[in-house]
Design an enzyme around this catalytic site. Structure first.
Site, PDB file in Angstrom:
ATOM      1  NE  ARG A  58     -15.610 -20.775 -13.276  1.00 45.71           N
ATOM      2  CZ  ARG A  58     -14.769 -19.739 -13.241  1.00 45.71           C
ATOM      3  NH1 ARG A  58     -13.463 -19.956 -13.172  1.00 45.71           N
ATOM      4  NH2 ARG A  58     -15.210 -18.508 -13.289  1.00 45.71           N
ATOM      5  CE  LYS A 157     -16.964 -17.016  -9.822  1.00 45.35           C
ATOM      6  NZ  LYS A 157     -15.927 -16.452  -8.964  1.00 45.35           N
ATOM      7  CD  GLU A 191      -8.135 -18.866  -5.361  1.00 42.77           C
ATOM      8  OE1 GLU A 191      -8.217 -18.844  -6.595  1.00 42.77           O
ATOM      9  OE2 GLU A 191      -8.970 -19.414  -4.632  1.00 42.77           O
TER      10      GLU A 191
HETATM   11  N1  PPE Z   1     -10.146 -17.304  -7.688  1.00 42.75           N
HETATM   12  C1  PPE Z   1     -11.272 -16.909  -7.058  1.00 42.75           C
HETATM   13  C2  PPE Z   1     -11.458 -17.275  -5.635  1.00 42.75           C
HETATM   14  C3  PPE Z   1     -12.234 -16.191  -7.772  1.00 42.75           C
HETATM   15  O1  PPE Z   1     -13.344 -15.818  -7.163  1.00 42.75           O
HETATM   16  C4  PPE Z   1     -12.006 -15.859  -9.122  1.00 42.75           C
HETATM   17  C5  PPE Z   1     -13.009 -15.061  -9.882  1.00 42.75           C
HETATM   18  C6  PPE Z   1     -10.813 -16.291  -9.734  1.00 42.75           C
HETATM   19  C7  PPE Z   1      -9.900 -17.013  -8.985  1.00 42.75           C
HETATM   20  C8  PPE Z   1     -10.519 -16.035 -11.184  1.00 42.75           C
HETATM   21  O2  PPE Z   1     -11.352 -16.818 -12.000  1.00 42.75           O
HETATM   22  P1  PPE Z   1     -11.799 -16.337 -13.445  1.00 42.75           P
HETATM   23  O3  PPE Z   1     -12.702 -15.169 -13.244  1.00 42.75           O
HETATM   24  O4  PPE Z   1     -12.492 -17.494 -14.030  1.00 42.75           O
HETATM   25  O5  PPE Z   1     -10.576 -15.969 -14.192  1.00 42.75           O
HETATM   26  N2  PPE Z   1     -13.665 -14.064  -9.142  1.00 42.75           N
HETATM   27  C9  PPE Z   1     -14.899 -13.512  -9.637  1.00 42.75           C
HETATM   28  C10 PPE Z   1     -15.659 -12.807  -8.541  1.00 42.75           C
HETATM   29  C11 PPE Z   1     -15.263 -11.430  -8.189  1.00 42.75           C
HETATM   30  C12 PPE Z   1     -16.221 -10.781  -7.215  1.00 42.75           C
HETATM   31  O6  PPE Z   1     -15.788  -9.859  -6.527  1.00 42.75           O
HETATM   32  O7  PPE Z   1     -17.391 -11.175  -7.130  1.00 42.75           O
HETATM   33  C13 PPE Z   1     -14.702 -12.673 -10.894  1.00 42.75           C
HETATM   34  O8  PPE Z   1     -13.583 -12.238 -11.176  1.00 42.75           O
HETATM   35  O9  PPE Z   1     -15.683 -12.482 -11.622  1.00 42.75           O
END
Ligand code: PPE
Length: 305
Positions: A58, A157, A191
């Site tokens: 990713r 991201k 989300e």
């Molecule tokens: N949506 C967003 C906007 C997001 O940033 C995350 C991860 C997710 C969904 C979930 O994705 P995944 O981690 O692949 O299951 N957010 C990251 C950043 C947190 C932060 O505060 O910095 C994380 O969970 O690592």
């Protein structure tokens, strides 16, 4: 945050306090960068990284969207991630790789700028707090909506995307909530600011699809695969805000948040105002996988030793 020993920076291990960037960095001015968040778990066989390769794939995909060329192979960066965790020892539970356009000229065009890459790790603990992880989080619907798919590349991201999340998180915290619920540009549920969202109604689980401007979460994907093992199908579909008000259960998923029950949205209790049975089942099942206790998903763990 407690400093750790070393951060991997452009191919070298650098002391924590020396891992700095130039003030004229494109990534700092315009958000021209991409990042990942990856968990490290303690298992019976020592520390293991959860879905490392999927996170790094990713990472490259996000970079591709902003035409950022990462000058290392996927294998090399996966190895660097492991090395950072090894060097920093057993207290670490979260890894943050980041790649960004560096310094060279002021201006939006990043084409001639060098790519900088760093991998840090740290101890994070429960993302929104211990009580929230166990008893559920309180959400408010943010007055900031997510940008439309015409305005932003939300499946990537990208650092710059996150200012929208920061505005929403500030609002949530100011109003005494734990986290913000983000609606998409047409008003459907998208989300959290750093988590995906699932709802349960009459034993059926639903979650918004990619077209709602969500990040395709690795945890979300893990739940999509795990839920059927527990006897639950998951439907990806458009979900409205008021559907959540009458949901039996709502939970969030993310690397940092793991599986996080939601007990309240906009001052309304969800279900019984406490984590529901299906959320708890999924939370437990996910935790077993991350701790290496589920053979079927053993390939999701990358052991350090
Ligand atoms: N949506 C967003 C906007 C997001 O940033 C995350 C991860 C997710 C969904 C979930 O994705 P995944 O981690 O692949 O299951 N957010 C990251 C950043 C947190 C932060 O505060 O910095 C994380 O969970 O690592």
């Amino acid at each position: 945050m407690e400093p750790t020993k070393k951060i991997w920076m452009d191919g070298k291990m650098v002391d924590w306090e020396k891992a700095n960037v130039h003030v004229l960095t494109h990534g700092l001015h315009y958000g021209g960068g991409v990042f990942e968040g990856i968990r490290v778990y303690e298992t019976a066989k020592g520390q293991a990284i959860f879905r490392l390769r999927d996170h790094m794939i990713r990472f490259y995909d996000s970079a591709k969207v902003i035409e950022l060329k990462i000058p290392y192979s996927l294998d090399k960066l996966c190895e660097a991630v492991k090395e950072v965790v090894r060097v920093n020892g057993p207290k670490v539970d979260y890894i943050r790789p980041i790649a960004y356009y560096g310094t060279g000229a002021v201006g939006l065009n990043p084409i001639r700028l060098p790519t900088k890459v760093a991998i840090a790790c740290m101890f994070m603990g429960p993302y929104l707090g211990d009580d929230q992880q166990r008893n559920g989080a309180r959400l408010i619907t943010s007055s900031w909506e997510k940008p439309s798919n015409r305005a932003a590349a939300l499946n990537a991201k990208i650092c710059g995307n996150y200012i929208n999340s920061v505005l929403a998180r500030l609002e949530a915290v100011r109003k005494g909530a734990d986290e913000a619920l983000m609606l998409d540009s047409v008003g459907n549920v998208a989300e959290g600011t750093g988590e995906n969202l699932f709802m349960v109604k009459n034993g059926r689980i639903s979650t918004p699809g990619m077209a709602s401007g969500i990040l395709g979460g690795i945890t979300r994907d893990s739940i999509l695969q795990l839920a059927p093992d527990l006897g639950f199908g998951v439907t990806e579909r458009n979900i409205t805000r008021s559907e959540l008000f009458v949901a039996d259960e709502v939970f969030l998923t993310g690397t940092a948040a793991e599986v996080l029950p939601v007990r309240e949205i906009d001052d309304r209790p969800i279900g019984g105002g406490k984590p529901g049975p299906i959320s708890l089942k999924i939370q437990r099942a996910f935790s077993e996988v991350t701790k290496g206790k589920n053979k079927k998903y053993a390939h999701w763990l990358d052991y350090l030793k």
